[in-house]
Write an enzyme that holds these catalytic residues in place. Structure first.
Site, short mmCIF file in Angstrom:
data_model
loop_
_atom_site.label_atom_id
_atom_site.label_comp_id
_atom_site.label_asym_id
_atom_site.label_seq_id
_atom_site.Cartn_x
_atom_site.Cartn_y
_atom_site.Cartn_z
N GLU A 96 0.82 -1.20 0.00
CA GLU A 96 0.00 0.00 0.00
C GLU A 96 0.86 1.26 0.00
OE1 GLU A 96 -3.99 -1.50 2.27
OE2 GLU A 96 -2.30 -0.99 3.54
N CYS A 109 3.40 8.54 0.86
CA CYS A 109 4.07 7.62 1.78
C CYS A 109 4.21 6.28 1.07
CB CYS A 109 3.22 7.50 3.04
SG CYS A 109 3.84 6.32 4.23
N CYS A 116 6.97 -6.66 7.42
CA CYS A 116 8.17 -6.20 8.12
C CYS A 116 8.56 -7.26 9.14
CB CYS A 116 7.87 -4.87 8.83
SG CYS A 116 9.31 -4.22 9.73
N CYS A 120 7.31 -4.68 15.77
CA CYS A 120 6.97 -3.73 16.84
C CYS A 120 5.54 -4.04 17.30
CB CYS A 120 7.09 -2.30 16.34
SG CYS A 120 8.74 -1.92 15.73
N CYS A 123 2.30 -2.10 15.87
CA CYS A 123 2.21 -1.86 14.42
C CYS A 123 1.60 -3.05 13.68
CB CYS A 123 3.62 -1.56 13.89
SG CYS A 123 3.71 -1.42 12.11
N GLY A 165 7.18 -1.72 5.96
CA GLY A 165 8.56 -2.16 5.91
C GLY A 165 9.56 -1.25 6.59
N GLU A 166 10.77 -1.82 6.78
CA GLU A 166 11.88 -1.07 7.37
C GLU A 166 12.85 -0.76 6.23
OE1 GLU A 166 13.13 0.52 10.07
OE2 GLU A 166 14.87 0.72 8.80
N SER A 197 12.25 6.94 7.15
CA SER A 197 11.99 6.64 8.56
C SER A 197 12.51 5.26 8.91
CB SER A 197 10.47 6.71 8.81
OG SER A 197 10.16 6.28 10.11
N SER A 220 12.53 6.28 14.51
CA SER A 220 11.39 5.90 15.36
C SER A 220 11.91 5.51 16.73
CB SER A 220 10.64 4.73 14.72
OG SER A 220 10.08 5.15 13.50
N LEU A 221 11.73 6.43 17.68
CA LEU A 221 12.26 6.21 19.02
C LEU A 221 11.23 5.48 19.88
CD1 LEU A 221 15.08 7.20 19.48
CD2 LEU A 221 14.15 9.20 20.63
N ASN A 222 10.10 6.12 20.06
CA ASN A 222 8.93 5.50 20.72
C ASN A 222 9.09 5.20 22.20
OD1 ASN A 222 7.72 5.61 18.21
ND2 ASN A 222 8.40 3.57 17.65
N ASN A 296 -2.41 5.00 16.78
CA ASN A 296 -3.61 4.63 16.03
C ASN A 296 -4.01 3.25 16.53
OD1 ASN A 296 -3.80 6.93 14.24
ND2 ASN A 296 -1.88 6.17 13.38
N CYS A 339 -0.51 5.84 10.13
CA CYS A 339 0.75 5.18 10.51
C CYS A 339 0.48 3.86 11.23
CB CYS A 339 1.54 6.04 11.50
SG CYS A 339 2.12 7.56 10.85
N1 SAH Z 1 9.77 0.79 9.69
C1 SAH Z 1 10.01 2.20 9.69
C2 SAH Z 1 9.08 2.95 8.75
C3 SAH Z 1 7.64 2.51 8.70
S1 SAH Z 1 6.72 2.69 10.20
C4 SAH Z 1 9.90 2.75 11.10
O1 SAH Z 1 9.45 2.05 12.00
O2 SAH Z 1 10.34 3.88 11.29
C5 SAH Z 1 6.38 4.43 10.16
C6 SAH Z 1 6.01 5.05 11.49
O3 SAH Z 1 4.73 4.59 11.93
C7 SAH Z 1 6.99 4.74 12.61
O4 SAH Z 1 7.42 5.93 13.21
C8 SAH Z 1 6.15 3.94 13.58
O5 SAH Z 1 6.60 4.14 14.89
C9 SAH Z 1 4.75 4.46 13.34
N2 SAH Z 1 3.69 3.56 13.77
C10 SAH Z 1 3.66 2.22 13.68
N3 SAH Z 1 2.51 1.74 14.21
C11 SAH Z 1 1.79 2.80 14.64
C12 SAH Z 1 0.50 2.94 15.25
N4 SAH Z 1 -0.27 1.89 15.52
N5 SAH Z 1 0.08 4.19 15.56
C13 SAH Z 1 0.84 5.27 15.26
N6 SAH Z 1 2.05 5.19 14.66
C14 SAH Z 1 2.53 3.96 14.36
FE1 SF4 Z 2 8.31 -2.55 11.01
FE2 SF4 Z 2 8.27 0.14 11.35
FE3 SF4 Z 2 6.08 -1.35 11.90
FE4 SF4 Z 2 8.23 -1.53 13.47
S1 SF4 Z 2 6.94 0.29 13.16
S2 SF4 Z 2 7.03 -3.26 12.68
S3 SF4 Z 2 9.88 -1.32 12.00
S4 SF4 Z 2 7.03 -1.07 9.90
#
Ligand code: SAH
Ligand code: SF4
Length: 353
Positions: A96, A109, A116, A120, A123, A165-166, A197, A220-222, A296, A339
């Site tokens: 997508e 995007c 992936c 995480c 996600c 994906g990463e 990212s 992506s620190l989180n 989200n 996201c």
């Molecule tokens: N894999 C890479 C790029 C794709 S994810 C990465 O992780 O950076 C893109 C962004 O979406 C990341 O910053 C991730 O932390 C965020 N993301 C993933 N799941 C999410 C969710 N459920 N709600 C909000 N942001 C989310």
């Molecule tokens: Fe992969 Fe990014 Fe989702 Fe983590 S947040 S599972 S690295 S796509």
């Protein structure tokens, strides 16, 4: 009898590789630049349409090469104007891309992998698991295909590699695609309008530092401590937060550029005042800005979005110290385009809420 040699997907070649191919026909370099313009500026679908090349050369080139394309299987539009494109690849896998209008900007995007591997916990793409890397033409064809659907609207102004994906786990294909996004004879995007990212894969980040890239980097620190980050992002056990920040601190940034740190805010997990203060502390000294992304929510994701009050408080703590911190509006959530919601499922497979 030997099997026929497979044809070359011209969009999977970097500019120097295309030049080599063209030279093997005894042609000069500028011919390869003409081909780049046909592929990425005029979006032709066949070599025969490249009318400033001789008929003979077009025929010879067609024997060894072809032009790939992606066609959207489905386009969904949310009330806020966000559009999600579903593509089916040659092998049946689906990916997508999300088009996000925001005042004068139109950001696309794009995905870099099918699924992936990093899993995480917040996600949905992570929940799918890893299927395969995209080749560079599959990354670029997302842009070309979406661009073809635009009529007289604003052109695409920004590209973010933040879809499925990463990107750094698919390093070569991603970098080759970015090279074409910024090439003056291909897409011609300014590198300041391209953001990659990543969770911060250390060897690949170090490689990027050596290559002195000029596109923007988002990490992506989180979380602001090792334990919470490892809980949310299993990759943190291999590449810990402390090490990621150290590489960021030494990253050779261009003048006036900053690293964006993304921080998904999750109720009761990483949204306290103490978290905000610690985040502020660990980022001190790194030219940075923070994108706060309220989670989200989705079925199957065991977390909640914090209340508005908590989100504002978190942002204010960062800003009080002089840090740039924005709360990213969650666009496209109703069509699962926000996201972390990309999963490439058809509407009938999508859980109803
Ligand atoms: N894999 C890479 C790029 C794709 S994810 C990465 O992780 O950076 C893109 C962004 O979406 C990341 O910053 C991730 O932390 C965020 N993301 C993933 N799941 C999410 C969710 N459920 N709600 C909000 N942001 C989310
Ligand atoms: Fe992969 Fe990014 Fe989702 Fe983590 S947040 S599972 S690295 S796509």
């Amino acid at each position: 009898m030997s099997s026929p040699v497979p044809k070359i997907d011209l969009k999977s070649l970097s500019p120097p590789q295309l030049e080599d191919l063209i030279r093997s026909f005894g042609k000069e370099r500028y011919r390869s630049l003409q081909i780049l313009r046909w592929l990425y500026q005029k979006s032709v679908h066949s070599i025969d349409e490249m009318t400033n090349l001789s008929k003979r050369f077009r025929e010879e080139l067609s024997k060894v090469g072809f032009i790939s394309a992606l066609h959207p299987l489905r386009v969904e539009q949310a009330k806020d104007g966000t559009r999600k494109f579903l593509f089916e690849l040659e092998d049946g896998h689906r990916i997508e891309s999300v088009l996000i209008p925001d005042r004068k900007r139109l950001t696309l995007c794009v995905s870099t992998q099918v699924g992936c591997a990093l899993g995480c916990r917040f996600c949905l793409t992570g929940k799918m698991g890893f299927k395969r890397n995209l080749i560079s033409s599959e990354i670029l064809n997302q842009i070309l295909s979406v661009r073809e659907t635009l009529t007289d609207e604003t052109p695409i102004t920004n590209i973010v590699l933040m879809g499925m994906g990463e990107p750094l786990a698919n390093y070569a294909n991603t970098l080759r695609a970015i090279q074409l996004m910024t090439h003056p004879d291909a897409f011609k995007f300014s590198s300041r309008r391209i953001t990659l990212s990543t969770v911060g894969l250390i060897p690949e980040l170090e490689q990027l530092a050596k290559e002195r890239i000029s596109f923007r980097l988002a990490i992506s620190l989180n979380a602001s401590d090792e334990e919470t980050r490892s809980h949310l992002m299993p990759i943190n056990r291999r590449y810990p937060l402390g090490k990621v920040l150290e590489v960021c601190r030494n990253f050779p940034l261009r003048p006036r550029t900053r690293i964006t740190f993304e921080y998904v805010l999750i109720a009761g997990i990483n949204d306290s005042s103490a978290d905000a203060k610690r985040l502020f502390r660990i980022l001190r000294g790194i030219p940075s800005k923070v994108n706060l992304i309220p989670l989200n929510e989705a079925p199957g994701i065991p977390f909640k979005r914090p209340p508005e009050e908590k989100i504002r408080q978190f942002q204010e703590i960062l800003m009080a110290g002089g840090m740039t911190a924005i709360v990213r509006a969650s666009k496209g959530a109703e069509i699962s385009a926000a996201c972390g919601q990309l999963q490439a499922k058809s509407p009938s497979e999508r859980p109803q809420s």
